[in-house]
Design a protein around this motif. Sequence first.
Motif, mmCIF file in Angstrom:
data_model
loop_
_atom_site.group_PDB
_atom_site.id
_atom_site.type_symbol
_atom_site.label_atom_id
_atom_site.label_comp_id
_atom_site.label_asym_id
_atom_site.label_seq_id
_atom_site.Cartn_x
_atom_site.Cartn_y
_atom_site.Cartn_z
ATOM 1 N N ASN A 21 -20.785 37.325 50.831
ATOM 2 C CA ASN A 21 -21.679 38.292 50.628
ATOM 3 C C ASN A 21 -23.061 38.201 51.448
ATOM 4 O O ASN A 21 -23.410 39.130 52.135
ATOM 5 C CB ASN A 21 -21.998 38.452 49.218
ATOM 6 N N ARG A 22 -23.602 36.910 51.336
ATOM 7 C CA ARG A 22 -24.849 36.819 52.131
ATOM 8 C C ARG A 22 -24.635 36.823 53.645
ATOM 9 O O ARG A 22 -25.223 37.163 54.385
ATOM 10 C CB ARG A 22 -25.366 35.364 51.517
ATOM 11 N N TYR A 23 -23.427 36.147 54.280
ATOM 12 C CA TYR A 23 -23.143 35.997 55.230
ATOM 13 C C TYR A 23 -22.863 37.312 56.119
ATOM 14 O O TYR A 23 -23.504 37.857 57.181
ATOM 15 C CB TYR A 23 -22.012 35.133 55.539
ATOM 16 N N PHE A 24 -22.055 38.044 55.254
ATOM 17 C CA PHE A 24 -21.581 39.429 56.214
ATOM 18 C C PHE A 24 -22.183 40.784 55.356
ATOM 19 O O PHE A 24 -22.410 41.886 56.319
ATOM 20 C CB PHE A 24 -20.056 39.903 55.774
ATOM 21 N N ASN A 25 -23.199 40.701 54.435
ATOM 22 C CA ASN A 25 -23.445 41.953 53.844
ATOM 23 C C ASN A 25 -25.002 41.752 53.811
ATOM 24 O O ASN A 25 -25.884 42.830 52.939
ATOM 25 C CB ASN A 25 -22.854 42.241 52.417
ATOM 26 N N ARG A 26 -25.731 40.621 54.403
ATOM 27 C CA ARG A 26 -27.100 40.586 54.110
ATOM 28 C C ARG A 26 -28.071 41.784 54.819
ATOM 29 O O ARG A 26 -28.984 42.096 54.297
ATOM 30 C CB ARG A 26 -27.499 39.448 54.956
ATOM 31 N N GLU A 27 -27.580 42.232 55.866
ATOM 32 C CA GLU A 27 -28.359 43.151 56.646
ATOM 33 C C GLU A 27 -27.549 44.634 56.277
ATOM 34 O O GLU A 27 -28.225 45.731 56.311
ATOM 35 C CB GLU A 27 -28.646 42.944 58.059
#
Length: 503
Positions: A21-27
């Motif tokens: 989630n942090r890798y792909f959905n951070r921005e």
Amino acid sequence: MKVLNVVGGGSAGWMTAIYLNRYFNREAQNFHINVIESPDIGIIGVGEATVHSIRFFFGAMGLDEAELMAETNATIKSGIMFRNWMKPVDGEVHEYFHPFDQQQPGGSVDISSAWFVGERHARERYDEGVSLNSHLIKWGHCPKNISSPQYQAVAPYGYHLDATLLARFLRRKAVEQGVRHIEATVTDVDVVSGKILSVDTDQGRIAGDFFIDCTGFRGLLIEKLQRDNWISFRDVLPCDKAVAIQRDLPEGETPRPFTVATALSSGWAWQIDLVNRQGSGYVYDSERLSPEEAESELRAFLGAESSVIKCSHLDMNVGCRQSAWVGNCVAIGLSGGFIEPLESTGLHMIHLGVGQLATHLAGDDGSAELRDSYNEKMRGFYQDLKQFIVLHYCLSNRDDSDFWRGAPASLDGCAWLKSKLPLWKRKICEYQDFAGSYASIFTDTNYRYVLYGMQHYPSPRFAMSENEVGAIFSRFSQLLSRAKSGTMDHEEFLRTVHAKARG
């Protein structure tokens, strides 16, 4: 938008979800990430120690260290004390320490070579000659003080923590960051043309584009896609069962900032201190002991100083997947592979697995090249780790049981290690010896602690003046002095950090 379903909770499921989630959905949101977790299937939850690199995972996920420690009843881990892995020496139980650091105070040669040339093995253990952590634990210190930045200290460190509480903590943080938690029990897996379309649950059918199997040894999803996909390591690592006991800390004892691994008759016992209790267990070979015999031996080893809170028996499947990524499914955690917990690598392998998945999944176009690359790396990581664990056994000179008499033969199934041991009798084990390997965390520094702790010494044939050797260890003594003044008593640190988190 693609849907990514993580099936299974526990440390593997929630570490995977929060990382992706942090890798792909951070921005911007690239995936809808769901964790499908059964309320009816418990967490194994006995792997309560970590390697030091797990700090990098927690830090990268934006987790507050004090909060993490408070919510998981965590203590600091500076390394592992190995006891009884060889015959007694001069009537004393053999022991050595595998810490998370090796100092390099400068000089014309590395400190390990200087230690041998200076013949310091006659008066101290190898770890005492080269490691700050080895001395910190003698003083009762941990590598941190209360003003240390998060996840930083004078020497590397890991944690002892409650695995069940860690999963709950990560679940809360993941959900706060946008991961969807679905409480449901998977009853079937819908596979068409080598790919999973959906999973059937007691709450209905859940479809997805990509699936991550975190269902533990069952491998509920990956087994549906490819059977006969497991490489067993039992030929060299025969310990396949464990009995785990949670008990109160023995009266008068405070939590130790290190794990203890004591060799018993047919395996070894761990002791891991949390702030509120001690986790212990016996990893053993089921061909040598029955579960009842193993539990009896463990209880006798622990003694009757404190009350038992919980006792459980576990089956272990030691090995790894030939292909951890099959079709549109990747197995992470116990479903992808397992090495007995001698060096506390369970969370590290989850971190490694999901980190590799993220970089490969970022370029996923359904190509076999990406799957093949991921599978090759994960097989290599497990095979490399297997050799390091075998190192602990094959050097033993114990002959008091069938298990230990057979331990040296485990080397026959590890061709790379077998080729290196004669070499390391003639020269220092060094980083370049690992060229071409898949070493993900344990390299020359770690091998040296085990090799020299198990008295597999080289004989360097060069001269150094007493002054030059003395200067190296004088600088090391200065490092020790600064470390002692810059660190805290472990118990005091725990009181302070847990109070800080609560306040």
